[in-house]
Write a protein that holds these residues in place. Structure first.
Motif, PDB file in Angstrom:
ATOM      1  N   MET A   1     -54.144 -43.383  79.139  1.00 36.56           N
ATOM      2  CA  MET A   1     -54.581 -42.360  78.229  1.00 36.56           C
ATOM      3  C   MET A   1     -54.591 -42.934  76.817  1.00 36.56           C
ATOM      4  N   ILE A   2     -55.473 -42.451  76.000  1.00 40.52           N
ATOM      5  CA  ILE A   2     -55.569 -42.902  74.609  1.00 40.52           C
ATOM      6  C   ILE A   2     -54.939 -41.851  73.701  1.00 40.52           C
ATOM      7  N   PHE A   3     -54.114 -42.329  72.767  1.00 33.83           N
ATOM      8  CA  PHE A   3     -53.432 -41.462  71.818  1.00 33.83           C
ATOM      9  C   PHE A   3     -53.857 -41.812  70.399  1.00 33.83           C
ATOM     10  N   LYS A   4     -53.979 -40.800  69.563  1.00 32.92           N
ATOM     11  CA  LYS A   4     -54.242 -40.985  68.133  1.00 32.92           C
ATOM     12  C   LYS A   4     -52.895 -40.839  67.432  1.00 32.92           C
ATOM     13  N   VAL A   5     -52.520 -41.856  66.676  1.00 33.75           N
ATOM     14  CA  VAL A   5     -51.236 -41.868  65.991  1.00 33.75           C
ATOM     15  C   VAL A   5     -51.489 -41.752  64.493  1.00 33.75           C
ATOM     16  N   LEU A   6     -50.949 -40.714  63.880  1.00 28.50           N
ATOM     17  CA  LEU A   6     -51.031 -40.542  62.427  1.00 28.50           C
ATOM     18  C   LEU A   6     -49.712 -41.011  61.841  1.00 28.50           C
ATOM     19  N   TYR A   7     -49.780 -41.866  60.821  1.00 29.96           N
ATOM     20  CA  TYR A   7     -48.548 -42.465  60.310  1.00 29.96           C
ATOM     21  C   TYR A   7     -48.659 -42.829  58.830  1.00 29.96           C
ATOM     22  N   GLN A   8     -47.492 -43.049  58.225  1.00 25.50           N
ATOM     23  CA  GLN A   8     -47.373 -43.605  56.885  1.00 25.50           C
ATOM     24  C   GLN A   8     -47.003 -45.071  57.050  1.00 25.50           C
ATOM     25  N   GLU A   9     -47.436 -45.928  56.137  1.00 27.06           N
ATOM     26  CA  GLU A   9     -47.236 -47.370  56.286  1.00 27.06           C
ATOM     27  C   GLU A   9     -45.782 -47.812  56.234  1.00 27.06           C
ATOM     28  N   HIS A  10     -44.917 -47.045  55.592  1.00 31.01           N
ATOM     29  CA  HIS A  10     -43.514 -47.427  55.470  1.00 31.01           C
ATOM     30  C   HIS A  10     -42.643 -46.330  56.062  1.00 31.01           C
ATOM     31  N   ALA A  11     -41.612 -46.731  56.789  1.00 32.01           N
ATOM     32  CA  ALA A  11     -40.743 -45.780  57.475  1.00 32.01           C
ATOM     33  C   ALA A  11     -40.055 -44.821  56.502  1.00 32.01           C
ATOM     34  N   SER A  12     -39.838 -45.251  55.281  1.00 31.58           N
ATOM     35  CA  SER A  12     -39.137 -44.414  54.302  1.00 31.58           C
ATOM     36  C   SER A  12     -40.080 -43.491  53.517  1.00 31.58           C
ATOM     37  N   GLU A  13     -41.369 -43.604  53.759  1.00 37.23           N
ATOM     38  CA  GLU A  13     -42.367 -42.826  53.027  1.00 37.23           C
ATOM     39  C   GLU A  13     -42.416 -41.378  53.504  1.00 37.23           C
ATOM     40  N   ILE A  14     -42.535 -40.464  52.562  1.00 40.96           N
ATOM     41  CA  ILE A  14     -42.704 -39.047  52.875  1.00 40.96           C
ATOM     42  C   ILE A  14     -44.175 -38.825  53.225  1.00 40.96           C
ATOM     43  N   PRO A  15     -44.449 -38.074  54.306  1.00 37.96           N
ATOM     44  CA  PRO A  15     -45.846 -37.847  54.688  1.00 37.96           C
ATOM     45  C   PRO A  15     -46.660 -37.144  53.600  1.00 37.96           C
ATOM     46  N   VAL A  16     -47.741 -37.775  53.193  1.00 33.06           N
ATOM     47  CA  VAL A  16     -48.690 -37.231  52.233  1.00 33.06           C
ATOM     48  C   VAL A  16     -50.074 -37.457  52.842  1.00 33.06           C
ATOM     49  N   ARG A  17     -50.842 -36.400  52.968  1.00 36.99           N
ATOM     50  CA  ARG A  17     -52.124 -36.488  53.666  1.00 36.99           C
ATOM     51  C   ARG A  17     -53.005 -37.620  53.154  1.00 36.99           C
ATOM     52  N   GLU A  18     -53.063 -37.803  51.857  1.00 38.84           N
ATOM     53  CA  GLU A  18     -53.939 -38.830  51.286  1.00 38.84           C
ATOM     54  C   GLU A  18     -53.499 -40.249  51.662  1.00 38.84           C
ATOM     55  N   ASN A  19     -52.236 -40.411  52.037  1.00 37.04           N
ATOM     56  CA  ASN A  19     -51.718 -41.734  52.393  1.00 37.04           C
ATOM     57  C   ASN A  19     -51.585 -41.925  53.903  1.00 37.04           C
ATOM     58  N   THR A  20     -52.017 -40.958  54.664  1.00 37.72           N
ATOM     59  CA  THR A  20     -51.878 -41.032  56.118  1.00 37.72           C
ATOM     60  C   THR A  20     -52.920 -41.973  56.718  1.00 37.72           C
ATOM     61  N   HIS A  21     -52.452 -42.833  57.601  1.00 41.78           N
ATOM     62  CA  HIS A  21     -53.310 -43.771  58.319  1.00 41.78           C
ATOM     63  C   HIS A  21     -53.361 -43.342  59.777  1.00 41.78           C
ATOM     64  N   GLU A  53     -64.178 -34.249  75.079  1.00 41.85           N
ATOM     65  CA  GLU A  53     -65.053 -34.230  73.908  1.00 41.85           C
ATOM     66  C   GLU A  53     -64.361 -34.747  72.651  1.00 41.85           C
ATOM     67  N   HIS A  54     -63.063 -34.491  72.540  1.00 41.90           N
ATOM     68  CA  HIS A  54     -62.327 -34.971  71.366  1.00 41.90           C
ATOM     69  C   HIS A  54     -62.317 -36.498  71.345  1.00 41.90           C
ATOM     70  N   LEU A  55     -62.101 -37.122  72.495  1.00 38.54           N
ATOM     71  CA  LEU A  55     -62.129 -38.583  72.579  1.00 38.54           C
ATOM     72  C   LEU A  55     -63.531 -39.107  72.269  1.00 38.54           C
ATOM     73  N   ALA A  56     -64.543 -38.451  72.802  1.00 42.71           N
ATOM     74  CA  ALA A  56     -65.933 -38.863  72.536  1.00 42.71           C
ATOM     75  C   ALA A  56     -66.234 -38.795  71.039  1.00 42.71           C
ATOM     76  N   TYR A  57     -65.741 -37.764  70.364  1.00 44.23           N
ATOM     77  CA  TYR A  57     -65.947 -37.626  68.918  1.00 44.23           C
ATOM     78  C   TYR A  57     -65.251 -38.765  68.167  1.00 44.23           C
ATOM     79  N   GLU A  58     -64.006 -39.046  68.516  1.00 48.83           N
ATOM     80  CA  GLU A  58     -63.252 -40.104  67.835  1.00 48.83           C
ATOM     81  C   GLU A  58     -63.911 -41.474  68.043  1.00 48.83           C
TER      82      GLU A  58
END
Length: 69
Positions: A1-21, A53-58
């Motif tokens: 199965m394929i998973f989409k992982v949303l993350y911040q580059e540094h473990a100590s970083e507070i999640p901010v949408r603009e910095n999400t990878h 369909e979600h996978l096809a879109y991604e």
């Protein structure tokens, strides 16, 4: 199965949408994704399974590259 992982580059970083990878990871389940990524020192916000369909879109994104175990 394929998973989409949303993350911040540094473990100590507070999640901010603009910095999400994002990355796409192929694994059996979410636990395996977390286990495989634990050494990367990233702050995982959310892991979402992709199918149908979600996978096809991604797949249309130019950034779509699947990493696997």
């Amino acid at each position: 199965m394929i998973f989409k992982v949303l993350y911040q580059e540094h473990a100590s970083e507070i999640p901010v949408r603009e910095n999400t990878h994002r990355l796409y990871y192929e694994a059996e389940n979410e636990r395996q994704v977390r286990s495989e990524l634990k050494d990367r020192n990233i702050n995982i916000e959310f892991i979402q399974p992709l199918e149908g369909e979600h996978l096809a879109y991604e797949k249309q994104s130019e950034d779509f590259k699947v990493e696997n175990v």
